[in-house]
Design a protein around this motif. Structure first.
Motif, mmCIF file in Angstrom:
data_model
loop_
_atom_site.group_PDB
_atom_site.id
_atom_site.type_symbol
_atom_site.label_atom_id
_atom_site.label_comp_id
_atom_site.label_asym_id
_atom_site.label_seq_id
_atom_site.Cartn_x
_atom_site.Cartn_y
_atom_site.Cartn_z
ATOM 1 N N THR A 6 7.693 60.345 8.358
ATOM 2 C CA THR A 6 7.405 59.052 8.611
ATOM 3 C C THR A 6 8.452 57.994 8.499
ATOM 4 O O THR A 6 9.518 58.555 8.350
ATOM 5 C CB THR A 6 6.329 58.448 7.442
ATOM 6 N N ALA A 7 8.381 56.667 8.696
ATOM 7 C CA ALA A 7 9.232 55.804 8.509
ATOM 8 C C ALA A 7 10.396 56.288 9.639
ATOM 9 O O ALA A 7 11.885 56.079 9.352
ATOM 10 C CB ALA A 7 10.061 55.629 7.163
ATOM 11 N N ALA A 8 10.224 56.480 10.979
ATOM 12 C CA ALA A 8 10.820 56.816 11.907
ATOM 13 C C ALA A 8 12.053 55.765 12.355
ATOM 14 O O ALA A 8 12.827 56.116 12.922
ATOM 15 C CB ALA A 8 10.094 57.272 13.129
ATOM 16 N N ASN A 9 11.876 54.555 11.827
ATOM 17 C CA ASN A 9 12.841 53.595 12.132
ATOM 18 C C ASN A 9 13.730 53.548 11.240
ATOM 19 O O ASN A 9 14.478 52.337 11.131
ATOM 20 C CB ASN A 9 12.332 52.321 12.505
ATOM 21 N N SER A 10 13.750 54.403 10.270
ATOM 22 C CA SER A 10 14.737 54.359 9.027
ATOM 23 C C SER A 10 16.017 55.271 9.281
ATOM 24 O O SER A 10 15.608 56.590 9.416
ATOM 25 C CB SER A 10 14.145 54.220 7.847
ATOM 26 N N ALA A 11 17.001 55.123 8.572
ATOM 27 C CA ALA A 11 18.213 56.166 8.605
ATOM 28 C C ALA A 11 17.704 57.392 7.710
ATOM 29 O O ALA A 11 18.196 58.642 8.140
ATOM 30 C CB ALA A 11 19.405 55.564 8.308
ATOM 31 N N PRO A 12 17.276 57.241 6.615
ATOM 32 C CA PRO A 12 16.727 58.444 5.731
ATOM 33 C C PRO A 12 16.050 59.275 6.479
ATOM 34 O O PRO A 12 15.871 60.416 6.329
ATOM 35 C CB PRO A 12 16.088 57.850 4.573
ATOM 36 N N ALA A 13 14.833 58.784 7.193
ATOM 37 C CA ALA A 13 14.142 59.958 7.930
ATOM 38 C C ALA A 13 14.959 60.604 9.049
ATOM 39 O O ALA A 13 14.820 62.019 9.126
ATOM 40 C CB ALA A 13 13.210 58.937 8.761
ATOM 41 N N TYR A 14 15.793 60.084 9.691
ATOM 42 C CA TYR A 14 16.668 60.767 10.585
ATOM 43 C C TYR A 14 17.676 61.706 10.084
ATOM 44 O O TYR A 14 17.644 62.901 10.315
ATOM 45 C CB TYR A 14 17.432 59.948 11.583
ATOM 46 N N LYS A 15 18.301 61.347 8.590
ATOM 47 C CA LYS A 15 18.888 62.445 8.014
ATOM 48 C C LYS A 15 18.144 63.651 7.515
ATOM 49 O O LYS A 15 18.484 64.873 7.722
ATOM 50 C CB LYS A 15 19.531 61.828 6.424
ATOM 51 N N LEU A 16 16.719 63.316 7.104
ATOM 52 C CA LEU A 16 15.973 64.620 6.701
ATOM 53 C C LEU A 16 15.649 65.383 7.990
ATOM 54 O O LEU A 16 15.689 66.552 7.837
ATOM 55 C CB LEU A 16 14.643 64.054 6.182
ATOM 56 N N LYS A 17 15.463 64.744 9.228
ATOM 57 C CA LYS A 17 15.384 65.503 10.453
ATOM 58 C C LYS A 17 16.519 66.383 10.681
ATOM 59 O O LYS A 17 16.181 67.539 10.969
ATOM 60 C CB LYS A 17 14.926 64.643 11.608
ATOM 61 N N LYS A 18 17.526 66.104 10.443
ATOM 62 C CA LYS A 18 18.769 66.704 10.851
ATOM 63 C C LYS A 18 18.908 67.708 9.550
ATOM 64 O O LYS A 18 19.019 69.042 10.149
ATOM 65 C CB LYS A 18 19.945 66.016 10.580
ATOM 66 N N LEU A 19 18.427 67.406 8.382
ATOM 67 C CA LEU A 19 18.743 68.689 7.423
ATOM 68 C C LEU A 19 17.617 69.868 7.751
ATOM 69 O O LEU A 19 18.085 70.794 7.459
ATOM 70 C CB LEU A 19 18.270 68.030 5.992
#
Length: 99
Positions: A6-19
């Motif tokens: 969730t929170a797809a418009n946030s940087a932490p969400a994209y960091k998790l996706k990359k991890l």
């Protein structure tokens, strides 16, 4: 099976996706997302936590999309879905809280 972040418009969400480095990651948000981001299917619009049926809407979405793990970033989502964690567990859907 898929993973929902969730929170797809946030940087932490994209960091998790990359991890996670997983091809089956779905990014979603209940906040406004530009249409050009939604159309390619990269992001989905999630139910609004203000909805009285939010928990059931999220459960239905997870079942329909084959989601087995949901990573939550926003406190409103956390508060509501953790109350229903037992229900999600019955369908083998894990609720995980990210900060």
């Amino acid at each position: 099976m898929s993973i929902l972040i969730t929170a797809a418009n946030s940087a932490p969400a994209y960091k998790l996706k990359k991890l996670l480095n997983n091809d089956n990651v779905i990014m979603g948000d209940h906040m406004d997302l530009p249409d050009f981001m939604l159309k390619p299917g990269k992001l989905i619009r999630l139910p609004d936590p203000k909805s009285t049926s939010y928990t059931h809407e999220m459960l239905t979405l997870c079942l329909d999309m084959g989601v087995e793990t949901v990573y939550l970033f926003r406190q409103a989502e956390v508060d509501l879905l953790l109350e229903s964690e037992t229900l999600f567990n019955e369908y083998n859907i894990k609720i995980l809280v990210e900060k």
